[in-house]
Design a protein around this motif. Structure first.
Motif, PDB file in Angstrom:
ATOM      1  N   UNK A  37       0.831  -1.202   0.000  1.00 32.17           N
ATOM      2  CA  UNK A  37       0.000   0.000   0.000  1.00 32.17           C
ATOM      3  C   UNK A  37       0.869   1.256   0.000  1.00 32.17           C
ATOM      4  N   UNK A  38       1.891   1.265   0.824  1.00 31.00           N
ATOM      5  CA  UNK A  38       2.802   2.407   0.893  1.00 31.00           C
ATOM      6  C   UNK A  38       3.492   2.623  -0.444  1.00 31.00           C
ATOM      7  N   UNK A  39       3.964   1.529  -1.060  1.00 29.61           N
ATOM      8  CA  UNK A  39       4.627   1.636  -2.351  1.00 29.61           C
ATOM      9  C   UNK A  39       3.714   2.186  -3.426  1.00 29.61           C
ATOM     10  N   UNK A  40       2.458   1.760  -3.435  1.00 29.17           N
ATOM     11  CA  UNK A  40       1.502   2.270  -4.412  1.00 29.17           C
ATOM     12  C   UNK A  40       1.236   3.758  -4.208  1.00 29.17           C
ATOM     13  N   UNK A  41       1.101   4.178  -2.946  1.00 28.27           N
ATOM     14  CA  UNK A  41       0.882   5.598  -2.671  1.00 28.27           C
ATOM     15  C   UNK A  41       2.091   6.424  -3.091  1.00 28.27           C
ATOM     16  N   UNK A  42       3.291   5.909  -2.857  1.00 31.25           N
ATOM     17  CA  UNK A  42       4.511   6.611  -3.282  1.00 31.25           C
ATOM     18  C   UNK A  42       4.550   6.793  -4.795  1.00 31.25           C
ATOM     19  N   UNK A  43       3.917   5.878  -5.511  1.00 28.89           N
ATOM     20  CA  UNK A  43       3.874   5.958  -6.970  1.00 28.89           C
ATOM     21  C   UNK A  43       2.672   6.754  -7.473  1.00 28.89           C
ATOM     22  N   UNK A  44       1.953   7.392  -6.554  1.00 28.41           N
ATOM     23  CA  UNK A  44       0.876   8.290  -6.941  1.00 28.41           C
ATOM     24  C   UNK A  44      -0.486   7.651  -7.070  1.00 28.41           C
ATOM     25  N   UNK A  45      -0.622   6.416  -6.592  1.00 29.34           N
ATOM     26  CA  UNK A  45      -1.899   5.722  -6.721  1.00 29.34           C
ATOM     27  C   UNK A  45      -2.812   6.007  -5.525  1.00 29.34           C
ATOM     28  N   UNK A  46      -4.115   5.954  -5.758  1.00 28.57           N
ATOM     29  CA  UNK A  46      -5.112   6.117  -4.705  1.00 28.57           C
ATOM     30  C   UNK A  46      -5.333   4.770  -4.025  1.00 28.57           C
ATOM     31  N   UNK A  47      -4.953   4.638  -2.770  1.00 28.59           N
ATOM     32  CA  UNK A  47      -4.955   3.336  -2.125  1.00 28.59           C
ATOM     33  C   UNK A  47      -5.470   3.429  -0.689  1.00 28.59           C
ATOM     34  N   UNK A  48      -6.288   2.451  -0.335  1.00 31.20           N
ATOM     35  CA  UNK A  48      -6.787   2.284   1.025  1.00 31.20           C
ATOM     36  C   UNK A  48      -6.218   0.995   1.589  1.00 31.20           C
ATOM     37  N   UNK A  49      -5.779   1.023   2.847  1.00 24.58           N
ATOM     38  CA  UNK A  49      -5.292  -0.162   3.537  1.00 24.58           C
ATOM     39  C   UNK A  49      -6.271  -0.522   4.640  1.00 24.58           C
ATOM     40  N   UNK A  50      -6.819  -1.734   4.574  1.00 26.28           N
ATOM     41  CA  UNK A  50      -7.669  -2.269   5.626  1.00 26.28           C
ATOM     42  C   UNK A  50      -6.805  -3.166   6.493  1.00 26.28           C
ATOM     43  N   UNK A  51      -6.645  -2.805   7.779  1.00 21.77           N
ATOM     44  CA  UNK A  51      -5.651  -3.471   8.597  1.00 21.77           C
ATOM     45  C   UNK A  51      -6.017  -3.380  10.074  1.00 21.77           C
ATOM     46  N   UNK A  52      -5.092  -3.822  10.926  1.00 14.17           N
ATOM     47  CA  UNK A  52      -5.187  -3.648  12.370  1.00 14.17           C
ATOM     48  C   UNK A  52      -3.942  -2.923  12.854  1.00 14.17           C
ATOM     49  N   UNK A  53      -4.148  -1.935  13.721  1.00 16.46           N
ATOM     50  CA  UNK A  53      -3.049  -1.216  14.349  1.00 16.46           C
ATOM     51  C   UNK A  53      -3.372  -1.019  15.822  1.00 16.46           C
ATOM     52  N   UNK A  54      -2.404  -1.285  16.694  1.00 13.55           N
ATOM     53  CA  UNK A  54      -2.635  -1.100  18.119  1.00 13.55           C
ATOM     54  C   UNK A  54      -2.480   0.355  18.530  1.00 13.55           C
ATOM     55  N   UNK A  55      -3.027   0.708  19.705  1.00 13.77           N
ATOM     56  CA  UNK A  55      -2.898   2.079  20.234  1.00 13.77           C
ATOM     57  C   UNK A  55      -1.571   2.242  20.972  1.00 13.77           C
ATOM     58  N   UNK A  56      -0.480   2.020  20.264  1.00 14.73           N
ATOM     59  CA  UNK A  56       0.846   2.050  20.878  1.00 14.73           C
ATOM     60  C   UNK A  56       1.800   2.830  19.980  1.00 14.73           C
ATOM     61  N   UNK A  57       3.033   2.995  20.446  1.00 15.00           N
ATOM     62  CA  UNK A  57       4.002   3.789  19.686  1.00 15.00           C
ATOM     63  C   UNK A  57       4.240   3.208  18.294  1.00 15.00           C
ATOM     64  N   UNK A  58       4.343   1.881  18.204  1.00 16.73           N
ATOM     65  CA  UNK A  58       4.567   1.257  16.897  1.00 16.73           C
ATOM     66  C   UNK A  58       3.391   1.498  15.961  1.00 16.73           C
ATOM     67  N   UNK A  59       2.183   1.405  16.514  1.00 17.02           N
ATOM     68  CA  UNK A  59       1.002   1.656  15.703  1.00 17.02           C
ATOM     69  C   UNK A  59       0.953   3.086  15.190  1.00 17.02           C
TER      70      UNK A  59
END
Length: 310
Positions: A37-59
């Motif tokens: 997803x990050x790579x596609x956005x860097x290339x100018x594409x419209x992209x949504x990422x459906x994922x899980x992220x915790x409420x922590x520093x890494x997230x």
């Protein structure tokens, strides 16, 4: 300005904790689908990422990186810690991973249907979240093309035979599949990658791509086989190389009008010149990435610059 094409990536985010001898740990945002997803956005594409992220520093680190690049991040609200992986690099920059991860993705509604869906890696095989991933792919593929990268992580695949069945189900649902020769060796020990790719293609995909590290890449498609060599580069590490290859592939396919339900017929009629161009974009994207630390894929200008070196 690129044509509007809504791309949806479904899968995990992982905080890669890179460990080098004699140096402090470094945390890099990672996770194969998140990297795509990050790579596609860097290339100018419209992209949504459906994922899980915790409420922590890494997230927070991962979310900030993705959104800064232009990725729309959608989560299911789970409060589990952000998955992590200890990444150990050998003397050649090759990465080995030790994971601490859970994947329990619940269904999330989307504001608009995507034109293309990409998934793979841990998200497509690890219970219980893999059921949500497969359900989403099955429901969306009538109106979208689908790509898949097994990105095998043996420590997390569980029973081998069961894992193979899960991978093959995802392959059969896809229009474009990419795997490394190492993935295929784990899945089908002793079998030639070309034979596996041919067998996979017969189950549904229009094209199967096989990466071979420094030996380049292979595409199996209705018109036969095409290979390209790897772009020569000084390797810093291989973290995210396969994901950059995948985002480069999808970017090129989109540029040729081959993503979206309207592109499915075109994928079935690919010619050698188009396949070669797609492979060159993918290999160049990977080459830029391995030349610098972490999963750091190119933007469009960097990719075009790398292509001139072929």
């Amino acid at each position: 300005m690129l044509d509007r094409l809504d791309l949806l990536v479904i899968g995990e985010c992982v905080a890669d904790i890179v460990r080098l001898p004699g140096a402090a740990d470094q945390v890099h945002p990672g996770g194969s689908p998140a990297n795509v997803a990050y790579g596609l956005a860097r290339l100018g594409r419209s992209v949504t990422l459906l994922t899980q992220l915790g409420p922590d520093d890494n997230g927070r680190l991962i979310r900030d990186r993705l959104t800064t690049a232009g990725v729309e991040v959608r989560t299911d609200g789970a409060a589990a810690p952000t998955p992590s992986a200890a990444v150990t690099l050998d003397g050649h920059g090759r990465a080995a991973y030790t994971f601490e991860i859970t994947w329990t993705l619940d269904p999330v509604s989307l504001d608009r249907p995507p034109h293309h869906v990409h998934t793979g890696s841990i998200a497509a095989v690890m219970e219980t979240g893999n059921a949500t991933v497969l359900g989403a792919v099955e429901s969306l593929r009538a109106g979208a093309t689908v790509s898949y990268d097994p990105n095998v992580r043996p420590e997390l695949m569980g029973d081998h035979d069961a894992a193979v069945r899960k991978v093959e189900r995802c392959v059969a649902l896809s229009d474009v599949v990419k795997a490394s020769d190492e993935d295929l060796e784990w899945l089908y020990p002793g079998q030639e990658p070309e034979q596996v790719a041919e067998r996979w293609r017969a189950t549904g995909p229009a094209v199967v791509l096989v990466t071979r590290g420094g030996d380049g890449a292979l595409a199996v498609f209705p018109g036969g086989h095409v290979t390209v060599g790897a772009l020569p580069t000084d390797v810093v590490d291989t973290v995210g190389a396969g994901d950059a290859f995948m985002s480069g592939t999808l970017h090129a396919l989109a540029s040729h009008g081959l993503l979206g339900v309207g592109g499915r017929e075109g994928l079935r009629a690919l010619d050698r010149d188009t396949v070669t161009d797609v492979l060159r974009h993918a290999a160049a994207s990977a080459a830029v990435t391995v030349a610098r630390a972490g999963a750091n894929p190119p933007d469009e200008a960097e990719l075009e610059g790398a292509l001139t070196r072929f």
